[in-house]
Design a protein around this motif. Sequence first.
Motif, PDB file in Angstrom:
ATOM      1  N   THR A 138       5.891  10.407  -0.673  1.00 47.07           N
ATOM      2  CA  THR A 138       5.183   9.224  -0.265  1.00 47.07           C
ATOM      3  C   THR A 138       5.927   8.537  -0.559  1.00 47.07           C
ATOM      4  O   THR A 138       7.153   8.229  -1.045  1.00 47.07           O
TER       5      THR A 138
ATOM      6  N   LYS B 197      -1.511   6.114   5.014  1.00 48.19           N
ATOM      7  CA  LYS B 197      -1.603   5.570   4.945  1.00 48.19           C
ATOM      8  C   LYS B 197      -2.826   6.780   3.461  1.00 48.19           C
ATOM      9  O   LYS B 197      -3.248   6.572   3.751  1.00 48.19           O
ATOM     10  N   VAL B 198      -2.141   5.578   2.137  1.00 54.71           N
ATOM     11  CA  VAL B 198      -2.647   6.990   1.098  1.00 54.71           C
ATOM     12  C   VAL B 198      -3.708   5.777   0.079  1.00 54.71           C
ATOM     13  O   VAL B 198      -3.431   4.836   0.091  1.00 54.71           O
ATOM     14  N   SER B 199      -4.037   6.546  -0.880  1.00 59.18           N
ATOM     15  CA  SER B 199      -4.832   6.340  -1.571  1.00 59.18           C
ATOM     16  C   SER B 199      -4.084   5.737  -2.994  1.00 59.18           C
ATOM     17  O   SER B 199      -3.051   6.687  -2.864  1.00 59.18           O
ATOM     18  N   ASP B 200      -4.223   5.138  -3.976  1.00 57.58           N
ATOM     19  CA  ASP B 200      -3.537   4.465  -5.311  1.00 57.58           C
ATOM     20  C   ASP B 200      -3.669   5.591  -6.293  1.00 57.58           C
ATOM     21  O   ASP B 200      -2.422   6.400  -6.328  1.00 57.58           O
ATOM     22  N   ASP B 201      -4.698   6.289  -5.943  1.00 56.31           N
ATOM     23  CA  ASP B 201      -4.903   7.220  -6.577  1.00 56.31           C
ATOM     24  C   ASP B 201      -4.230   9.104  -6.157  1.00 56.31           C
ATOM     25  O   ASP B 201      -3.596   9.037  -6.610  1.00 56.31           O
TER      26      ASP B 201
ATOM     27  N   GLU C 175       1.117  -1.167   0.021  1.00 54.14           N
ATOM     28  CA  GLU C 175       0.074  -0.310  -0.313  1.00 54.14           C
ATOM     29  C   GLU C 175       1.154   0.941  -0.132  1.00 54.14           C
ATOM     30  O   GLU C 175       1.894   1.162   0.136  1.00 54.14           O
ATOM     31  N   TRP C 176       0.265   2.762   0.250  1.00 55.83           N
ATOM     32  CA  TRP C 176       1.086   3.954  -0.019  1.00 55.83           C
ATOM     33  C   TRP C 176       0.502   4.964   1.189  1.00 55.83           C
ATOM     34  O   TRP C 176      -0.088   4.373   1.806  1.00 55.83           O
TER      35      TRP C 176
END
Length: 388
Positions: A353, A339-343, A332-333
């Motif tokens: 990131t 945590k952040v979204s892939d987008d 995951e990012w």
Amino acid sequence: GVVGLTTALEIQQRGQGKYRVTVVADAFPGDPGTGVKYTSQWAGAHHVYNTRDRKKYPNDELYRYEKDTFKTLWELSEPGTETEECFLRMPQTEHFYYDRITENAPGPEPLEEMPFYQEIPKQNLPPSAHSGCTFHTISIDTPIYLNWLFMRFVGLGGRTVRGHVQHLSQIVEGGIGIFSDRYATGHGRRKVDAVIVCTGLATRFLGGVEDLNMYPLRGQTVIVRAPWVRSGITASGGKDENGEEVVTYVIPRRSSDVIIGGTRVADDWYPHPREETITSILTRALELCPQLAPPEVRATRVPTLDDLLSHVVGQGCGFRPGRKEGIRLASEWWDAKGKVSDDAANTENGEGTALVVYNYGHAGYGYQSSWGTARKAADLLEEGLKDI
């Protein structure tokens, strides 16, 4: 530990200079007095396939990790190689006091793939044993092997930093510069592109992750000097008077030491060997394998516990990193806040990131799944960074 070192080495070897890999840890191979903080040094260790587990690994992932790892360890143990001294190729006997093949653990039996595999006829099994088999496998002299992994990693350009990570965001934001001025730039920060989390049981307490599925499987072992023992034997699946699982194993090493165990108790956090457990381990092991006693004793009488005690050269315990849902291999990012979204990661073009890859929760089979899971973690790393 073995999972972190193997993963670091796999990425270093695969990258061939493309990656700058740094291991951050508060304990390294050879450190004195690490106790239960460094469980890998107290492992047996040998390669004996687990049964399939369709609940935790519906696609036979663990079987494939273990198969991949055995292939690599067998190659490393090849006579004449520089790593031969880390291993002993040996005959192994298994007595199972439970059903290996069930609805959740369907066949075929993974052990059938081991060299020289043979089932033990029912009439030749100990009383109450459900099944048994013999085959050839390898044992690992864990302190020597851990040092080889470490030196191989460093020899290929890998770096190490001694430090304790309290929260994952520390590394994501500050990089390794927060632990060492050698790698700091600006205000002590240096961007990292990826963080590989191989923190074993400590993942339960790692800020930002705090995986409460993690729990200790306490194991205690005794080391005996017995160069005449050159084959292994294990009895597993029995129960003691308290209903606790009993596992007894005898694992000889190339060095002439023999690792005798053991225990496998969930949620037992006691950090030192218990004297009464040492007695229990040695008593069970001598019953299972009378050959532990010196040949001159066995030639004249039935061996006793005292015949083993004089050959004990060490004892220890460790916390296997159990996980209720099995090994976690995922990515995951993250940014400095979590945590952040892939987008979001893609929108920011990676600015601030880092890709986080998880590889932990190996319970009592870290060594025998280490190369398979390291390669999966490296695959996740390359997939995540392919567009950067």
